[in-house]
Design an enzyme around this catalytic site. Structure first.
Site, PDB file in Angstrom:
ATOM      1  N   SER A  96     -15.751   3.800 -13.182  1.00  0.00           N
ATOM      2  CA  SER A  96     -15.907   2.832 -12.089  1.00  0.00           C
ATOM      3  C   SER A  96     -17.372   2.624 -11.699  1.00  0.00           C
ATOM      4  CB  SER A  96     -15.136   3.310 -10.854  1.00  0.00           C
ATOM      5  OG  SER A  96     -13.782   3.453 -11.154  1.00  0.00           O
ATOM      6  N   GLY A  97     -18.286   3.236 -12.448  1.00  0.00           N
ATOM      7  CA  GLY A  97     -19.709   3.083 -12.119  1.00  0.00           C
ATOM      8  C   GLY A  97     -20.364   4.384 -11.699  1.00  0.00           C
ATOM      9  N   HIS A 159     -14.578  13.233  -9.194  1.00  0.00           N
ATOM     10  CA  HIS A 159     -13.518  12.280  -9.560  1.00  0.00           C
ATOM     11  C   HIS A 159     -12.220  12.630  -8.821  1.00  0.00           C
ATOM     12  CE1 HIS A 159     -15.830  10.229 -12.504  1.00  0.00           C
ATOM     13  NE2 HIS A 159     -15.706  11.071 -13.498  1.00  0.00           N
ATOM     14  N   ARG A 181     -13.857  -0.124  -8.841  1.00  0.00           N
ATOM     15  CA  ARG A 181     -14.095  -1.222  -9.781  1.00  0.00           C
ATOM     16  C   ARG A 181     -12.766  -1.884 -10.114  1.00  0.00           C
ATOM     17  NH1 ARG A 181     -16.734  -0.359 -15.879  1.00  0.00           N
ATOM     18  NH2 ARG A 181     -17.473  -2.495 -16.131  1.00  0.00           N
ATOM     19  N   SER A 189     -12.856  -0.008 -20.058  1.00  0.00           N
ATOM     20  CA  SER A 189     -13.933   0.975 -20.199  1.00  0.00           C
ATOM     21  C   SER A 189     -13.370   2.350 -20.584  1.00  0.00           C
ATOM     22  CB  SER A 189     -14.701   1.054 -18.868  1.00  0.00           C
ATOM     23  OG  SER A 189     -15.844   1.842 -19.010  1.00  0.00           O
ATOM     24  N   ARG A 311     -21.887   1.036 -22.350  1.00  0.00           N
ATOM     25  CA  ARG A 311     -21.216   0.179 -23.332  1.00  0.00           C
ATOM     26  C   ARG A 311     -21.647  -1.262 -23.104  1.00  0.00           C
ATOM     27  NH1 ARG A 311     -16.514  -2.681 -24.025  1.00  0.00           N
ATOM     28  NH2 ARG A 311     -16.175  -2.575 -21.775  1.00  0.00           N
TER      29      ARG A 311
HETATM   30  P1  PAP Z   1     -17.863   8.197 -15.863  1.00  0.00           P
HETATM   31  O1  PAP Z   1     -16.981   8.038 -14.666  1.00  0.00           O
HETATM   32  O2  PAP Z   1     -17.168   8.803 -17.041  1.00  0.00           O
HETATM   33  O3  PAP Z   1     -19.165   8.845 -15.562  1.00  0.00           O
HETATM   34  P2  PAP Z   1     -18.866   5.571 -15.512  1.00  0.00           P
HETATM   35  O4  PAP Z   1     -20.331   5.723 -15.473  1.00  0.00           O
HETATM   36  O5  PAP Z   1     -18.161   5.378 -14.226  1.00  0.00           O
HETATM   37  O6  PAP Z   1     -18.214   6.725 -16.365  1.00  0.00           O
HETATM   38  O7  PAP Z   1     -18.467   4.295 -16.362  1.00  0.00           O
HETATM   39  C1  PAP Z   1     -19.180   3.792 -17.419  1.00  0.00           C
HETATM   40  C2  PAP Z   1     -19.199   2.293 -17.204  1.00  0.00           C
HETATM   41  O8  PAP Z   1     -20.313   1.968 -16.366  1.00  0.00           O
HETATM   42  C3  PAP Z   1     -19.409   1.573 -18.510  1.00  0.00           C
HETATM   43  O9  PAP Z   1     -18.767   0.314 -18.334  1.00  0.00           O
HETATM   44  P3  PAP Z   1     -18.245  -0.560 -19.555  1.00  0.00           P
HETATM   45  O10 PAP Z   1     -17.468   0.334 -20.453  1.00  0.00           O
HETATM   46  O11 PAP Z   1     -17.415  -1.640 -18.946  1.00  0.00           O
HETATM   47  O12 PAP Z   1     -19.462  -1.098 -20.205  1.00  0.00           O
HETATM   48  C4  PAP Z   1     -20.917   1.460 -18.530  1.00  0.00           C
HETATM   49  O13 PAP Z   1     -21.388   0.468 -19.411  1.00  0.00           O
HETATM   50  C5  PAP Z   1     -21.212   1.134 -17.090  1.00  0.00           C
HETATM   51  N1  PAP Z   1     -22.575   1.463 -16.695  1.00  0.00           N
HETATM   52  C6  PAP Z   1     -23.275   2.589 -16.994  1.00  0.00           C
HETATM   53  N2  PAP Z   1     -24.496   2.529 -16.451  1.00  0.00           N
HETATM   54  C7  PAP Z   1     -24.577   1.355 -15.793  1.00  0.00           C
HETATM   55  C8  PAP Z   1     -25.598   0.725 -15.026  1.00  0.00           C
HETATM   56  N3  PAP Z   1     -26.774   1.287 -14.858  1.00  0.00           N
HETATM   57  N4  PAP Z   1     -25.332  -0.474 -14.486  1.00  0.00           N
HETATM   58  C9  PAP Z   1     -24.130  -1.079 -14.654  1.00  0.00           C
HETATM   59  N5  PAP Z   1     -23.119  -0.523 -15.378  1.00  0.00           N
HETATM   60  C10 PAP Z   1     -23.342   0.681 -15.930  1.00  0.00           C
END
Ligand code: PAP
Length: 345
Positions: A96-97, A159, A181, A189, A311
């Site tokens: 969720s970011g 989490h 999100r 994702s 991603r």
């Molecule tokens: P986590 O809960 O396992 O740590 P998390 O960071 O919440 O994961 O999610 C990764 C998502 O955030 C990815 O989204 P997507 O798969 O739709 O691309 C990743 O690309 C996105 N993400 C990571 N860093 C950023 C950033 N700096 N700004 C915007 N989106 C980001």
């Protein structure tokens, strides 16, 4: 602090990454924690997992059997984690970011510390945000937990759903930032992330399987809707303690949200900082493009490849994955689950 972009990477080659605990210790501790709690959870309902073989149902939410954020870690953190009133927590459902918010919160709170330092010393340019800001669920794996360090404020991520947080977090007056999100982008994702992490012996998960599991609520720390509702309702009860943000709003107007976040954290930007463009510098340093560049190689301390956290970084990528029918089904579930609540994306 100035010019904090990825173009400065060449400066980093001679700098050692921060390392808070030997990963081998964490792995050994993970086995110990598993053994300590396994009798308590092996009888609980279980389903096929996403990046792990199984997910177990505990207090209404699903957790991996082993690995990070496992059910044993959650049980352990409930028993051992001690919150301080000055702590700050970032709570998210996976995908969720979390990574973005960890970076922003770390950059905001530590901006004075790095102000006059050389670029090469900024942790966010040396390591992944996950190695800068620990999860409460993983503190129990550490021989020297971050939670005993006398930093003020201590900043942690989690989490864990609101209703299953360690009681000391609920009881003390610490601040919580919740980031949620759009469920469709979380599903997409999570699907990609799980397939990157899945053991070869499990084989890949198909998008149809992922969709079904998501709709049934069987996701790590899910059901999605219950996780969001838990923090949303807690925020209605504690409006000054809990800040509720969405990935979508944050993407649409990052600078203003970062200013608001800084105020909530107790680190507001001064007029001088704003005039000097520090808000924009924080936004740029924590941008998807910059963090992806910094995290092109290597693993985070927990062993996950750094690029797996970056991603697309977009709002609405679900359009490229969900059929019209899938989209309508998820819209309908979301409408029913969030009925009567002012939750939109
Ligand atoms: P986590 O809960 O396992 O740590 P998390 O960071 O919440 O994961 O999610 C990764 C998502 O955030 C990815 O989204 P997507 O798969 O739709 O691309 C990743 O690309 C996105 N993400 C990571 N860093 C950023 C950033 N700096 N700004 C915007 N989106 C980001």
């Amino acid at each position: 602090m100035s010019n904090l972009g990825a173009s400065s990477n060449s400066l980093l080659s001679s700098v050692t990454e921060p390392c808070l605990e030997d990963p081998k210790n964490e792995k050994a501790n993970m086995d110990l924690i598993f053994e300590r709690y396994k009798d308590r959870f092996t009888a609980l309902p279980k389903e096929k997992g996403w990046h792990t073989k199984n997910l177990y149902l505990y207090q209404g939410h699903w957790y991996p059997s082993k690995y990070l954020f496992s059910i044993a870690n959650v049980m352990g953190s409930q028993e051992t984690f001690q919150a301080n009133p000055t702590d700050i927590y970032l709570a998210t459902l996976p995908k969720s970011g979390t990574t973005w918010m960890k970076a922003l919160m770390f950059a905001i709170v530590n901006r004075t510390k790095y102000k006059n330092n050389s670029l090469s010393t900024h942790m966010l340019l040396l390591s992944n945000p996950h190695d800068c800001l620990p999860f409460i669920e993983n503190e129990i794996l550490r021989t020297n937990p971050t939670s005993v360090v006398e930093n003020c404020p201590r900043i942690f991520a989690t989490h864990t759903p609101y209703t299953s947080l360690p009681q000391s977090i609920i009881d003390c007056s610490c601040r919580i930032v919740y980031m949620c999100r759009n469920p469709k982008d979380v599903l997409v994702s999570l699907f990609h992330f799980a397939n990157k992490l899945r053991d070869d012996s499990l084989g890949p998960i198909t998008f149809e399987e992922a969709f079904k599991m998501f709709c049934e609520g069987v996701t790590p720390s899910g059901p999605y809707w219950d996780h969001v509702k838990g923090y949303y309702k807690a925020r209605l009860e504690h409006p000054t303690r809990i800040l509720y943000l969405t990935y979508e709003n944050m993407s649409a107007d990052t600078a203003n949200n970062v200013k608001h976040l800084a105020e909530f954290l107790g680190y507001p930007f001064t007029k001088e900082e704003e005039a000097a463009g520090i808000v924009e510098e924080v936004v740029k340093m924590c941008s998807f493009e910059n963090l992806r560049e910094v995290n092109k190689h290597g693993n985070i301390r927990a062993g996950i490849p750094k690029p797996a956290f970056f991603r697309e970084g977009k709002v609405g990528d679900w359009n490229n994955h969900l059929s019209d029918e899938m989209s309508q089904i998820l819209d309908q579930i979301t409408k029913e689950k969030f009925h009567g609540l002012d939750i939109s994306f």
